[in-house]
Design a protein around this motif. Structure first.
Motif, PDB file in Angstrom:
ATOM      1  N   PHE A 128       0.958  -1.029   0.027  1.00 58.77           N
ATOM      2  CA  PHE A 128      -0.016   0.030   0.015  1.00 58.77           C
ATOM      3  C   PHE A 128       0.834   1.238  -0.186  1.00 58.77           C
ATOM      4  CE2 PHE A 128      -2.313   3.433   1.918  1.00 58.77           C
ATOM      5  CZ  PHE A 128      -3.467   3.577   1.102  1.00 58.77           C
ATOM      6  N   ILE A 129       0.407   2.327  -0.886  1.00 51.97           N
ATOM      7  CA  ILE A 129       1.318   3.308  -0.994  1.00 51.97           C
ATOM      8  C   ILE A 129       0.564   4.533  -0.769  1.00 51.97           C
ATOM      9  CG2 ILE A 129       2.915   4.807  -2.322  1.00 51.97           C
ATOM     10  CD1 ILE A 129       3.456   2.615  -4.328  1.00 51.97           C
ATOM     11  N   ALA A 130       0.836   5.269   0.359  1.00 56.61           N
ATOM     12  CA  ALA A 130       0.171   6.558   0.573  1.00 56.61           C
ATOM     13  C   ALA A 130       1.222   7.595   0.040  1.00 56.61           C
ATOM     14  CB  ALA A 130       0.169   6.829   1.992  1.00 56.61           C
ATOM     15  N   ARG A 131       0.369   8.343  -1.171  1.00 55.25           N
ATOM     16  CA  ARG A 131       1.240   9.230  -1.844  1.00 55.25           C
ATOM     17  C   ARG A 131       0.642  10.559  -1.299  1.00 55.25           C
ATOM     18  NH1 ARG A 131       3.650   6.900  -6.194  1.00 55.25           N
ATOM     19  NH2 ARG A 131       2.691   4.872  -6.681  1.00 55.25           N
ATOM     20  N   LEU A 132       1.697  11.408  -0.697  1.00 53.08           N
ATOM     21  CA  LEU A 132       1.353  12.574   0.110  1.00 53.08           C
ATOM     22  C   LEU A 132       1.876  13.807  -0.416  1.00 53.08           C
ATOM     23  CD1 LEU A 132       1.597  10.880   3.598  1.00 53.08           C
ATOM     24  CD2 LEU A 132      -0.363  11.091   2.360  1.00 53.08           C
ATOM     25  N   GLN A 133       1.765  14.997  -0.142  1.00 54.57           N
ATOM     26  CA  GLN A 133       2.234  16.275  -0.676  1.00 54.57           C
ATOM     27  C   GLN A 133       3.479  16.529   0.087  1.00 54.57           C
ATOM     28  OE1 GLN A 133      -0.253  19.506  -1.359  1.00 54.57           O
ATOM     29  NE2 GLN A 133      -2.064  18.362  -0.896  1.00 54.57           N
ATOM     30  N   THR A 225       5.664  12.673  -1.620  1.00 53.66           N
ATOM     31  CA  THR A 225       6.402  11.970  -0.344  1.00 53.66           C
ATOM     32  C   THR A 225       5.500  10.490  -0.245  1.00 53.66           C
ATOM     33  OG1 THR A 225       7.062  14.043   0.664  1.00 53.66           O
ATOM     34  CG2 THR A 225       6.923  11.989   2.170  1.00 53.66           C
ATOM     35  N   ASN A 226       6.249   9.635  -0.409  1.00 54.71           N
ATOM     36  CA  ASN A 226       5.546   8.184  -0.469  1.00 54.71           C
ATOM     37  C   ASN A 226       5.800   7.361   1.039  1.00 54.71           C
ATOM     38  OD1 ASN A 226       4.913   8.926  -3.109  1.00 54.71           O
ATOM     39  ND2 ASN A 226       6.975   8.085  -3.612  1.00 54.71           N
ATOM     40  N   LEU A 227       4.930   6.916   1.404  1.00 49.83           N
ATOM     41  CA  LEU A 227       4.660   6.163   2.751  1.00 49.83           C
ATOM     42  C   LEU A 227       4.348   5.030   2.229  1.00 49.83           C
ATOM     43  CD1 LEU A 227       5.482   6.173   5.788  1.00 49.83           C
ATOM     44  CD2 LEU A 227       3.141   6.787   6.368  1.00 49.83           C
ATOM     45  N   TYR A 228       5.085   3.621   2.585  1.00 53.56           N
ATOM     46  CA  TYR A 228       4.684   2.400   2.119  1.00 53.56           C
ATOM     47  C   TYR A 228       4.216   1.320   3.322  1.00 53.56           C
ATOM     48  CZ  TYR A 228       7.483   3.809  -2.005  1.00 53.56           C
ATOM     49  OH  TYR A 228       7.787   4.605  -2.958  1.00 53.56           O
ATOM     50  N   PHE A 229       3.540   0.357   3.022  1.00 60.08           N
ATOM     51  CA  PHE A 229       3.434  -0.793   3.792  1.00 60.08           C
ATOM     52  C   PHE A 229       3.470  -1.845   2.789  1.00 60.08           C
ATOM     53  CE2 PHE A 229       0.920  -3.991   5.673  1.00 60.08           C
ATOM     54  CZ  PHE A 229       1.426  -4.709   6.741  1.00 60.08           C
ATOM     55  N   TYR A 230       4.685  -2.657   2.987  1.00 57.35           N
ATOM     56  CA  TYR A 230       5.011  -3.634   1.922  1.00 57.35           C
ATOM     57  C   TYR A 230       4.635  -5.030   2.530  1.00 57.35           C
ATOM     58  CZ  TYR A 230       7.460  -1.884  -2.256  1.00 57.35           C
ATOM     59  OH  TYR A 230       7.631  -1.405  -3.400  1.00 57.35           O
ATOM     60  N   MET A 231       3.755  -5.689   1.776  1.00 56.16           N
ATOM     61  CA  MET A 231       3.466  -7.026   2.251  1.00 56.16           C
ATOM     62  C   MET A 231       4.386  -8.143   1.482  1.00 56.16           C
ATOM     63  SD  MET A 231      -0.534  -6.005   2.188  1.00 56.16           S
ATOM     64  CE  MET A 231      -0.207  -4.664   1.209  1.00 56.16           C
ATOM     65  N   ASN A 232       4.475  -7.912   0.249  1.00 59.05           N
ATOM     66  CA  ASN A 232       5.611  -8.727  -0.278  1.00 59.05           C
ATOM     67  C   ASN A 232       6.035  -8.154  -1.573  1.00 59.05           C
ATOM     68  OD1 ASN A 232       4.297  -9.099  -2.818  1.00 59.05           O
ATOM     69  ND2 ASN A 232       2.905 -10.740  -1.551  1.00 59.05           N
TER      70      ASN A 232
END
Length: 388
Positions: A128-133, A225-232
């Motif tokens: 999941f990628i949260a793409r933020l300002q 600015t990208n914040l991630y939750f990597y599952m695989n």
């Protein structure tokens, strides 16, 4: 179910009027108003499942050119919404192999998310990628600017390692071992606003790679600015991808980070068969199979020891890690060519007199080979790598 991991934003407190909880439709968007005393709204595209607006107290934090989404975006999905018990707004996004859930609770400035899969996304990564300002959340935590690639002047290796102000940067340098990954954030320092991924010990249970696997956590790329939750991912894949329920994530504006940490709790472990592993550091000593059944208590003991060896000399510890070897304290956060690295050699280690810093944590063909080990009053033993 939705308290296993958290994607959240932390905001300074100020007063706000209470809005009405509910779901409305505007054009191609599903709008969810949390009805919280700190005004919180999200907008989800009902054709693609992209989150295209994250508004807190009237301020927009979502990057406008690209949405926040699973993998690189689902492209198209069947998106529906419903209100459950007048308390929960649930958005369900379905494709042929994936179901993504977005839930907002009445009066709670929080987005809960979970993803159930039966096959790997075509992009080859489940994240999941949260793409933020970036103008609003430019900074990264906990490793500072190591993965901030904004303002780069050149690249070192392909398109993933950049030179910024003479230092090497990469989104991969924000990675942390799953077992140690409890919180990673992007933020601004003028009014303590943070957007973080908060995790607990079950957050990566359905992820592939094991406890010492690492993957991208954050990246200020300049445009977003990208914040991630990597599952695989296919980033040095170590085992078969796992299907089923992944995450979940939680995105929440709060008054202070410690308060949220106290509110997080561990859900019960899912029944099934697990492999229990005992490590010394990252060196596997032993393993056994443990079956967990619903409504019952399960306990398991495990022991292990190092294999017996006749040792002439030993360099370092049996822990599976290059701790204290040369540049071991830097290689996770910078490229080997970075000017901040100590000289790679070639180096010579003399048993009984040299320190661990005289041993390179890696051998690179034609760069620091050979690495020579010498024992007193004996001829040197030369070890040379055949591959980089």
């Amino acid at each position: 179910m939705f308290l296993q991991s958290a994607l959240l934003a932390t905001f300074a407190f100020s007063s706000s009027s209470l809005a009405a909880f509910g779901v409305t439709t505007s054009g191609n968007n599903i709008i969810v108003d949390a009805g919280s005393d700190n005004a919180f709204k999200i907008s989800v595209n009902k054709n693609s499942c992209d989150i295209n607006s994250i508004s807190y107290r009237g301020e927009e934090f979502q990057y406008q050119s690209t949405g926040s989404h699973i993998s690189s975006g689902l492209g198209s999905a069947t998106v529906s919404s419903t209100i459950i018990n007048n308390q929960y707004a649930k958005i369900t996004c379905k494709t042929s192999t994936l179901t993504h859930y977005i839930v907002v609770r009445s009066g709670d400035s929080t987005i809960f998310m979970a993803t159930d899969t039966t096959a790997e996304p075509s992009v080859g990564e489940l994240r999941f990628i949260a793409r933020l300002q970036p103008s609003k959340l430019p900074l990264e935590y906990p490793f500072g600017s190591v993965s901030t690639t904004s303002g780069s002047s050149s690249t070192v290796e392909g398109s993933d390692v950049f030179v910024v102000n003479g230092q090497t940067r990469s989104k991969f340098y924000s990675s942390e071992r799953f077992i140690d990954d409890y919180v990673h954030c992007v933020y601004r320092d003028n009014d303590a606003i943070h957007a973080c991924m908060l995790l607990n010990s079950y957050s990566y249970e359905a992820s592939s790679g094991g406890p010492f696997f690492r993957d991208i956590n954050s990246n200020n790329a300049g445009d977003s600015t990208n914040l991630y939750f990597y599952m695989n991912s296919g980033h040095v894949q170590t085992e078969t991808y796992r299907m089923g329920l992944h995450g979940p994530q939680r995105q929440q504006p709060i008054l202070d980070l410690p308060r949220l940490l106290r509110r997080l709790h561990l859900p019960p472990m899912k029944p099934g068969t697990y492999t229990q592993v005992l490590y010394q550091g990252e060196f596997k000593l032993s393993s056994l199979s443990v079956t967990v059944r619903a409504s019952t208590s399960t306990s398991s003991s495990i022991t292990g020891s190092l294999p017996s060896h006749t040792t002439l000399f030993q360099i370092g510890d049996y822990d599976g890690r290059p701790t204290s070897f040369r540049n071991a304290d830097k290689f996770l956060r910078m490229h080997p060519s970075d000017s901040r690295m100590s000289s790679w050699g070639p180096l010579t280690y003399t048993v009984g007199s040299s320190s661990l810093s005289d041993v390179p944590m890696a051998l690179f063909k034609s760069a620091n080979a050979p690495f020579t080990i010498k024992r007193p009053v004996e001829a040197g033993v030369v070890l040379q790598s055949s591959n980089p």
